[in-house]
Design an enzyme around this catalytic site. Sequence first.
Site, PDB file in Angstrom:
ATOM      1  CB  CYS A  18     -11.768  18.352  -5.099  1.00  0.00           C
ATOM      2  SG  CYS A  18     -12.720  17.073  -4.313  1.00  0.00           S
TER       3      CYS A  18
ATOM      4  CG  HIS B 166     -17.165  18.301   2.364  1.00  0.00           C
ATOM      5  ND1 HIS B 166     -17.856  17.333   1.654  1.00  0.00           N
ATOM      6  CD2 HIS B 166     -16.745  19.203   1.450  1.00  0.00           C
ATOM      7  CE1 HIS B 166     -17.823  17.643   0.359  1.00  0.00           C
ATOM      8  NE2 HIS B 166     -17.173  18.764   0.208  1.00  0.00           N
TER       9      HIS B 166
HETATM   10  C1  LIG Z   1     -13.957  24.408  -6.390  1.00  0.00           C
HETATM   11  C2  LIG Z   1     -13.440  23.896  -5.054  1.00  0.00           C
HETATM   12  C3  LIG Z   1     -12.490  22.885  -5.037  1.00  0.00           C
HETATM   13  C4  LIG Z   1     -12.012  22.385  -3.820  1.00  0.00           C
HETATM   14  N1  LIG Z   1     -11.111  21.356  -3.828  1.00  0.00           N
HETATM   15  C5  LIG Z   1     -10.649  20.869  -2.644  1.00  0.00           C
HETATM   16  C6  LIG Z   1      -9.742  19.757  -2.621  1.00  0.00           C
HETATM   17  O1  LIG Z   1      -9.346  19.243  -3.674  1.00  0.00           O
HETATM   18  N2  LIG Z   1      -9.319  19.301  -1.420  1.00  0.00           N
HETATM   19  C7  LIG Z   1      -9.727  19.872  -0.239  1.00  0.00           C
HETATM   20  O2  LIG Z   1      -9.306  19.413   0.835  1.00  0.00           O
HETATM   21  N3  LIG Z   1     -10.600  20.941  -0.218  1.00  0.00           N
HETATM   22  C8  LIG Z   1     -11.055  21.432  -1.397  1.00  0.00           C
HETATM   23  N4  LIG Z   1     -11.932  22.495  -1.405  1.00  0.00           N
HETATM   24  C9  LIG Z   1     -12.297  23.110  -0.126  1.00  0.00           C
HETATM   25  C10 LIG Z   1     -13.437  22.336   0.517  1.00  0.00           C
HETATM   26  O3  LIG Z   1     -14.492  22.205  -0.392  1.00  0.00           O
HETATM   27  C11 LIG Z   1     -13.904  23.076   1.758  1.00  0.00           C
HETATM   28  O4  LIG Z   1     -12.826  23.166   2.655  1.00  0.00           O
HETATM   29  C12 LIG Z   1     -15.068  22.305   2.397  1.00  0.00           C
HETATM   30  O5  LIG Z   1     -16.176  22.365   1.559  1.00  0.00           O
HETATM   31  C13 LIG Z   1     -15.420  22.855   3.776  1.00  0.00           C
HETATM   32  O6  LIG Z   1     -16.539  22.131   4.236  1.00  0.00           O
HETATM   33  P1  LIG Z   1     -17.544  22.780   5.310  1.00  0.00           P
HETATM   34  O7  LIG Z   1     -18.633  21.806   5.510  1.00  0.00           O
HETATM   35  O8  LIG Z   1     -16.772  23.280   6.481  1.00  0.00           O
HETATM   36  O9  LIG Z   1     -18.093  24.109   4.592  1.00  0.00           O
HETATM   37  P2  LIG Z   1     -18.938  24.318   3.279  1.00  0.00           P
HETATM   38  O10 LIG Z   1     -18.589  23.308   2.265  1.00  0.00           O
HETATM   39  O11 LIG Z   1     -18.795  25.776   2.952  1.00  0.00           O
HETATM   40  O12 LIG Z   1     -20.451  24.026   3.719  1.00  0.00           O
HETATM   41  C14 LIG Z   1     -21.142  24.876   4.603  1.00  0.00           C
HETATM   42  C15 LIG Z   1     -22.619  24.514   4.536  1.00  0.00           C
HETATM   43  O13 LIG Z   1     -23.319  25.327   5.464  1.00  0.00           O
HETATM   44  C16 LIG Z   1     -24.524  25.761   4.862  1.00  0.00           C
HETATM   45  N5  LIG Z   1     -24.910  27.028   5.513  1.00  0.00           N
HETATM   46  C17 LIG Z   1     -24.118  28.115   5.710  1.00  0.00           C
HETATM   47  N6  LIG Z   1     -24.810  29.073   6.372  1.00  0.00           N
HETATM   48  C18 LIG Z   1     -26.068  28.569   6.603  1.00  0.00           C
HETATM   49  C19 LIG Z   1     -27.251  29.077   7.224  1.00  0.00           C
HETATM   50  N7  LIG Z   1     -27.285  30.317   7.770  1.00  0.00           N
HETATM   51  N8  LIG Z   1     -28.347  28.299   7.269  1.00  0.00           N
HETATM   52  C20 LIG Z   1     -28.332  27.051   6.732  1.00  0.00           C
HETATM   53  N9  LIG Z   1     -27.241  26.499   6.131  1.00  0.00           N
HETATM   54  C21 LIG Z   1     -26.126  27.262   6.061  1.00  0.00           C
HETATM   55  C22 LIG Z   1     -24.194  25.919   3.390  1.00  0.00           C
HETATM   56  O14 LIG Z   1     -25.363  25.814   2.578  1.00  0.00           O
HETATM   57  C23 LIG Z   1     -23.238  24.757   3.162  1.00  0.00           C
HETATM   58  O15 LIG Z   1     -23.905  23.600   2.716  1.00  0.00           O
HETATM   59  C24 LIG Z   1     -12.450  22.973  -2.602  1.00  0.00           C
HETATM   60  C25 LIG Z   1     -13.410  23.995  -2.626  1.00  0.00           C
HETATM   61  C26 LIG Z   1     -13.904  24.454  -3.843  1.00  0.00           C
HETATM   62  C27 LIG Z   1     -14.934  25.546  -3.855  1.00  0.00           C
END
Ligand SMILES: Cc1cc2nc3c(=O)[nH]c(=O)nc-3n(C[C@H](O)[C@H](O)[C@H](O)COP(=O)(O)OP(=O)(O)OC[C@H]3O[C@@H](n4cnc5c(N)ncnc54)[C@H](O)[C@@H]3O)c2cc1C
Length: 444
Positions: free
Chosen positions: A43, A11
């Site tokens: 979610c 995201h």
């Molecule tokens: C079951 C569940 C339900 C949720 N429901 C909600 C909700 O209803 N509402 C809400 O606001 N939030 C919700 N969340 C929280 C939300 O999903 C997270 O806050 C959000 O995914 C954060 O996004 P991000 O891109 O920062 O991190 P992440 O989603 O953790 O993505 C990080 C990305 O970085 C990649 N990555 C990491 N390290 C490396 C590396 N060394 N090399 C290459 N790639 C790498 C990973 O593969 C991943 O694709 C939920 C989470 C879960 C697990």
Amino acid sequence: MSKIVLIGANHAGIAAANTILDSYPENEVVIIDKNTNLSYLGCGTALWVGRHIDSYEHLFYTNKEAFEEKGARILMETTVESIDFDNKLIHATRANGEKFEESYDKVILATGSVPIAPNIKGTDLENVQFVKLFQDSQVADKALCDDSIKEVAVIGAGYIGVEMAEAVKRRGKNVRLFDAADTSLNTYYDPWFTEDMDNVLTENGIQTHYGEMVQSFEGKDGKVTDLTTDKGTYKTDLVIMAIGFSPNNSLGKDKLETFNNGAYLVNLKQETSLPDVYAVGDCATIYSNAIEDTTYIALATNAVRSGIVGGHNAAGTPLESIGVQGSNGISIFGYNMVSTGLNLAAAKEAGYEVKYTDFEDLQKPGFIEKNGNVKIRIVYDAKTRRVLGAQMASTEDISMGIHMFSLAIEEKVTIDKLKLLDIFFLPHFNQPYNYITMAALSAE
Ligand SMILES: Cc1cc2nc3c(=O)[nH]c(=O)nc-3n(C[C@H](O)[C@H](O)[C@H](O)COP(=O)(O)OP(=O)(O)OC[C@H]3O[C@@H](n4cnc5c(N)ncnc54)[C@H](O)[C@@H]3O)c2cc1C
Ligand SMILES: NC(=O)C1=CN([C@@H]2O[C@H](COP(=O)(O)OP(=O)(O)OC[C@H]3O[C@@H](n4cnc5c(N)ncnc54)[C@H](O)[C@@H]3O)[C@@H](O)[C@H]2O)C=CC1
């Protein structure tokens, strides 16, 4: 023109990449992610596993091809192993094991979070399952299709745990929900609210085990069979582990300044302590308007907003985040709870002299058939009278009201300003003396 490399394409990374590609197409954009998929809406896991929706296919909102069409180079199933910040070089490994380097002018860390694994015996047994990734949800869903799996333990009664407990119950399993705290959802809601949620859970057949610490998992033939806590041992065929996330800081923790939980410390432009290095989403801190300070709130909503801000700044447009309030919502067996800002416990912990006002009433006039009780609590600073937080709960849809409180916290509105706020009356929607006005009017 710069070469901007994004590490992480969920995201936060997606929001940053789209911001750059849509508004600053002159830049070279490289996106790297170790996963096989991107944009999975976590979610939706509880919705799909609980069969509220019959398929996961709608739980992805973009794909690799969309970025390629915008001119980005996107490398999936590719793991960044390390970053040489001094020479602006990324060291990575492709799915086939081939190692390579990628230079950058600007790098955006969007590496997200990792589920917290308890340091207890048996966590590595089969059917002890996290539910962070889409792949995790597929494993959990497959296990739930197995009729021999009858007893399911959910560890952690936070957002994921409560949602997964409902989902597993809806699949006809026996569900035990454990939490170290003495209620569910203790981070976001006060007991006046969580006691209702806990009643909803138990009325729907979920056995809650609060204030109970899991000490070990036992197994046979590599599969989990029991779990032991400080209060007993329970037959268990499947464990869903949901005790929180920690920021994924492995790439920069030794070179970048970090917060007390390890998240990359960023300013309002998502800039880290090193020039040309940005961090967005769950791997980074965020500014809270409620405590008027830096904090950590892992939410997709924050990931998207910080990704947009980070994308603009990396592309050369100085843009500051307006901060967040940690607005969130949950709906379990038809019971809806929403909150923003601080609950009482969090406000006290933040050092405020806290006051609060509670109100409870039918959402609409008694002569309206489709109706329900609404609970509201507004937390405010006794000194400045500034609204610090709000919580609402009902079987009715109360979701829109919380956004007003989110803005109130952001704009430092006082509880006194809410007393006579212009709020419409229409019996289809609310009462002449609606619950927001009445809560504010009754504030000391
Ligand atoms: C079951 C569940 C339900 C949720 N429901 C909600 C909700 O209803 N509402 C809400 O606001 N939030 C919700 N969340 C929280 C939300 O999903 C997270 O806050 C959000 O995914 C954060 O996004 P991000 O891109 O920062 O991190 P992440 O989603 O953790 O993505 C990080 C990305 O970085 C990649 N990555 C990491 N390290 C490396 C590396 N060394 N090399 C290459 N790639 C790498 C990973 O593969 C991943 O694709 C939920 C989470 C879960 C697990
Ligand atoms: N509706 C929404 O907004 C949703 C948001 N999310 C977000 O995803 C992130 C991860 O969610 P969760 O994993 O539910 O984290 P969480 O922080 O919401 O809940 C973790 C729970 O585990 C408990 N816990 C911690 N250690 C424990 C232990 N050793 N034994 C038993 N219980 C323990 C805590 O008391 C807490 O209740 C959170 O930031 C959450 O906000 C997740 C799902 C839905």
